[in-house]
Design a protein around this motif. Structure first.
Motif, PDB file in Angstrom:
ATOM      1  N   VAL A  20      40.953  41.371  53.414  1.00 12.09           N
ATOM      2  CA  VAL A  20      41.689  40.697  52.343  1.00 12.09           C
ATOM      3  C   VAL A  20      40.725  40.043  51.355  1.00 12.09           C
ATOM      4  N   ARG A  21      39.740  39.335  51.893  1.00  8.68           N
ATOM      5  CA  ARG A  21      38.785  38.639  51.026  1.00  8.68           C
ATOM      6  C   ARG A  21      37.906  39.624  50.253  1.00  8.68           C
ATOM      7  N   GLU A  22      37.519  40.703  50.898  1.00 11.74           N
ATOM      8  CA  GLU A  22      36.692  41.694  50.221  1.00 11.74           C
ATOM      9  C   GLU A  22      37.442  42.299  49.036  1.00 11.74           C
ATOM     10  N   GLU A  23      38.702  42.617  49.233  1.00 11.76           N
ATOM     11  CA  GLU A  23      39.499  43.168  48.142  1.00 11.76           C
ATOM     12  C   GLU A  23      39.688  42.136  47.034  1.00 11.76           C
ATOM     13  N   TYR A  24      39.935  40.902  47.403  1.00  4.50           N
ATOM     14  CA  TYR A  24      40.118  39.834  46.413  1.00  4.50           C
ATOM     15  C   TYR A  24      38.891  39.683  45.528  1.00  4.50           C
ATOM     16  N   LEU A  25      37.712  39.673  46.125  1.00  2.00           N
ATOM     17  CA  LEU A  25      36.473  39.453  45.380  1.00  2.00           C
ATOM     18  C   LEU A  25      35.977  40.708  44.662  1.00  2.00           C
ATOM     19  N   ALA A  26      36.478  41.872  45.046  1.00  2.93           N
ATOM     20  CA  ALA A  26      35.962  43.132  44.510  1.00  2.93           C
ATOM     21  C   ALA A  26      36.255  43.327  43.032  1.00  2.93           C
ATOM     22  N   VAL A  27      37.155  42.537  42.467  1.00  3.57           N
ATOM     23  CA  VAL A  27      37.507  42.725  41.058  1.00  3.57           C
ATOM     24  C   VAL A  27      36.496  42.068  40.120  1.00  3.57           C
ATOM     25  N   ASN A  28      35.604  41.242  40.631  1.00  2.34           N
ATOM     26  CA  ASN A  28      34.706  40.494  39.755  1.00  2.34           C
ATOM     27  C   ASN A  28      33.932  41.369  38.762  1.00  2.34           C
ATOM     28  N   PRO A  29      33.302  42.459  39.193  1.00  4.60           N
ATOM     29  CA  PRO A  29      32.561  43.272  38.221  1.00  4.60           C
ATOM     30  C   PRO A  29      33.444  43.818  37.097  1.00  4.60           C
ATOM     31  N   ALA A  30      34.646  44.283  37.431  1.00  3.53           N
ATOM     32  CA  ALA A  30      35.538  44.848  36.420  1.00  3.53           C
ATOM     33  C   ALA A  30      36.009  43.776  35.447  1.00  3.53           C
ATOM     34  N   MET A  44      38.328  50.652  49.221  1.00  3.14           N
ATOM     35  CA  MET A  44      39.147  51.221  48.171  1.00  3.14           C
ATOM     36  C   MET A  44      38.386  51.173  46.855  1.00  3.14           C
ATOM     37  N   ALA A  45      38.318  52.318  46.170  1.00  2.00           N
ATOM     38  CA  ALA A  45      37.576  52.393  44.924  1.00  2.00           C
ATOM     39  C   ALA A  45      38.496  52.115  43.746  1.00  2.00           C
ATOM     40  N   ALA A  46      37.899  51.586  42.670  1.00  4.98           N
ATOM     41  CA  ALA A  46      38.645  51.395  41.443  1.00  4.98           C
ATOM     42  C   ALA A  46      38.997  52.756  40.848  1.00  4.98           C
ATOM     43  N   ILE A  47      40.068  52.797  40.064  1.00  2.45           N
ATOM     44  CA  ILE A  47      40.483  54.025  39.389  1.00  2.45           C
ATOM     45  C   ILE A  47      39.894  53.997  37.977  1.00  2.45           C
ATOM     46  N   PRO A  48      39.107  54.992  37.606  1.00  2.00           N
ATOM     47  CA  PRO A  48      38.381  54.949  36.331  1.00  2.00           C
ATOM     48  C   PRO A  48      39.257  55.306  35.132  1.00  2.00           C
ATOM     49  N   ALA A  49      40.217  54.453  34.808  1.00  2.00           N
ATOM     50  CA  ALA A  49      41.033  54.651  33.617  1.00  2.00           C
ATOM     51  C   ALA A  49      40.372  53.929  32.443  1.00  2.00           C
ATOM     52  N   THR A  50      40.349  54.556  31.287  1.00  2.00           N
ATOM     53  CA  THR A  50      39.732  53.923  30.130  1.00  2.00           C
ATOM     54  C   THR A  50      40.696  53.021  29.379  1.00  2.00           C
ATOM     55  N   SER A  51      42.010  53.234  29.534  1.00  2.00           N
ATOM     56  CA  SER A  51      42.978  52.452  28.766  1.00  2.00           C
ATOM     57  C   SER A  51      43.606  51.312  29.565  1.00  2.00           C
ATOM     58  N   VAL A  52      43.234  51.192  30.838  1.00  2.00           N
ATOM     59  CA  VAL A  52      43.742  50.094  31.682  1.00  2.00           C
ATOM     60  C   VAL A  52      42.559  49.471  32.415  1.00  2.00           C
ATOM     61  N   ALA A  53      42.351  48.178  32.214  1.00  2.00           N
ATOM     62  CA  ALA A  53      41.249  47.492  32.892  1.00  2.00           C
ATOM     63  C   ALA A  53      41.626  47.133  34.321  1.00  2.00           C
ATOM     64  N   VAL A  88      31.744  29.534  32.289  1.00  2.00           N
ATOM     65  CA  VAL A  88      32.409  30.775  31.916  1.00  2.00           C
ATOM     66  C   VAL A  88      32.590  31.690  33.122  1.00  2.00           C
ATOM     67  N   LEU A  89      31.607  31.722  34.021  1.00  2.00           N
ATOM     68  CA  LEU A  89      31.741  32.560  35.215  1.00  2.00           C
ATOM     69  C   LEU A  89      32.819  32.019  36.152  1.00  2.00           C
ATOM     70  N   ALA A  90      32.961  30.708  36.202  1.00  2.00           N
ATOM     71  CA  ALA A  90      34.016  30.112  37.031  1.00  2.00           C
ATOM     72  C   ALA A  90      35.390  30.400  36.456  1.00  2.00           C
ATOM     73  N   MET A  91      35.484  30.516  35.136  1.00  2.00           N
ATOM     74  CA  MET A  91      36.756  30.855  34.500  1.00  2.00           C
ATOM     75  C   MET A  91      37.091  32.327  34.655  1.00  2.00           C
ATOM     76  N   ILE A  92      36.074  33.165  34.450  1.00  2.00           N
ATOM     77  CA  ILE A  92      36.284  34.609  34.420  1.00  2.00           C
ATOM     78  C   ILE A  92      36.475  35.192  35.818  1.00  2.00           C
ATOM     79  N   GLY A  93      35.676  34.714  36.770  1.00  2.00           N
ATOM     80  CA  GLY A  93      35.658  35.350  38.075  1.00  2.00           C
ATOM     81  C   GLY A  93      36.650  34.763  39.063  1.00  2.00           C
ATOM     82  N   VAL A  94      36.731  35.416  40.197  1.00  2.00           N
ATOM     83  CA  VAL A  94      37.458  34.853  41.335  1.00  2.00           C
ATOM     84  C   VAL A  94      36.425  34.373  42.346  1.00  2.00           C
TER      85      VAL A  94
END
Length: 266
Positions: free
Chosen positions: A182-192, A1-10, A214-220
């Motif tokens: 499930v795990r792939e989807e969970y971790l896929a948000v890290n770059p965004a 599943m690809a991210a949706i490229p909205a500029t006003s919603v992260a 900071v990476l431990a706080m920011i990422g999953v």
């Protein structure tokens, strides 16, 4: 599943298209996830095309007051405060304090340095499974997903990674996605997430903050999700039992969710 490229919603993502086995997949356009909607532009094409009708807000009262959602046109808001109990018992956990902690490396180090961030995050994820407010919140989300009139539904927290990540995990697990999906989807948000917080991350490190912290706080991380799975196994034995007994969602509603959100290959 690809991210949706909205500029006003992260961190906007549609769970649709993810595989569920046996030729099945999640139906597209009905269940979406994101970060908070405080900067949403209702007339942005990427947003209007989604035709969102229900927004389930998993944030605390303070987060909602500080950064109120801007709802898509025609959408209704549903409040489901996952962390209310944890906040009352021990103060706001890291999942809801990111911007404060990122702005003060000394505070972050004092409270979460030396590996304490991982322990704190694992504790938060365990509370996603066991606390009364979390169970009520995730029950609300699933009940909304079982309602045909809810239309396309979006759920979110602040960064769209922890409270939202567990919500996506529960939905996908309930639909029959395997653990790898499930795990792939969970971790896929890290770059965004890292992109959304890039200025704060840079400022944190520039002020002498620990990059690993900071990476431990920011990422999953896998070990965060592991903590929630361990809690499910300990208290309920399986995800289906957690949904039925822990969240109080009857089998009839689960069947409706599966019917609404599952599509079969032609």
């Amino acid at each position: 599943m690809a991210a949706i490229p909205a500029t006003s919603v992260a961190n906007l993502r549609d769970l649709g298209g993810l595989p569920l086995g046996d030729g099945r997949s999640v139906r597209s356009g009905l269940v979406l996830r994101s970060a908070q909607l405080d900067r949403l532009e209702p007339d942005e094409d990427a947003v209007t095309g989604l035709k969102i009708r229900t927004v389930v807000d998993l944030r605390t009262e303070a987060e909602r007051a500080d950064r109120p959602d801007r709802l898509p046109d025609g959408a209704r808001a549903v409040v489901a405060d996952v962390l209310a109990d944890q906040l009352a018992a021990s103060g706001l956990p890291p999942a809801a304090r990111l911007k404060t902690l990122l702005g003060d490396p000394a505070l972050a180090e004092r409270h979460l340095g030396g590996g304490r961030i991982v322990s704190a995050m694992r504790g938060t994820y365990r509370a996603f499974v066991t606390s009364d407010s979390a169970r009520a919140s995730y029950r609300t989300l699933l009940t909304e997903l079982a309602t045909p009139g809810a239309g396309p539904l979006l759920f979110h927290c602040t960064a769209g990674k922890d409270r939202t990540g567990w919500a996506a995990t529960v939905v996908l697990g309930l639909l029959g996605a395997d653990e790898a999906t499930v795990r792939e989807e969970y971790l896929a948000v890290n770059p965004a997430v890292r992109q959304a917080f890039a200025p704060l991350i840079e400022g944190f490190v520039t002020q002498g903050g620990d990059p690993e912290l900071v990476l431990a706080m920011i990422g999953v991380r896998p070990e965060y999700l592991d903590a929630a799975f361990e809690e499910v196994a300990t208290h309920h034995g399986s995800l289906d039992a957690y949904v039925r007994d822990g969240l109080g969602v009857p089998d009839e509603l689960t069947a409706l969710i599966r019917e609404r959100l599952t599509v079969y290959a032609a």
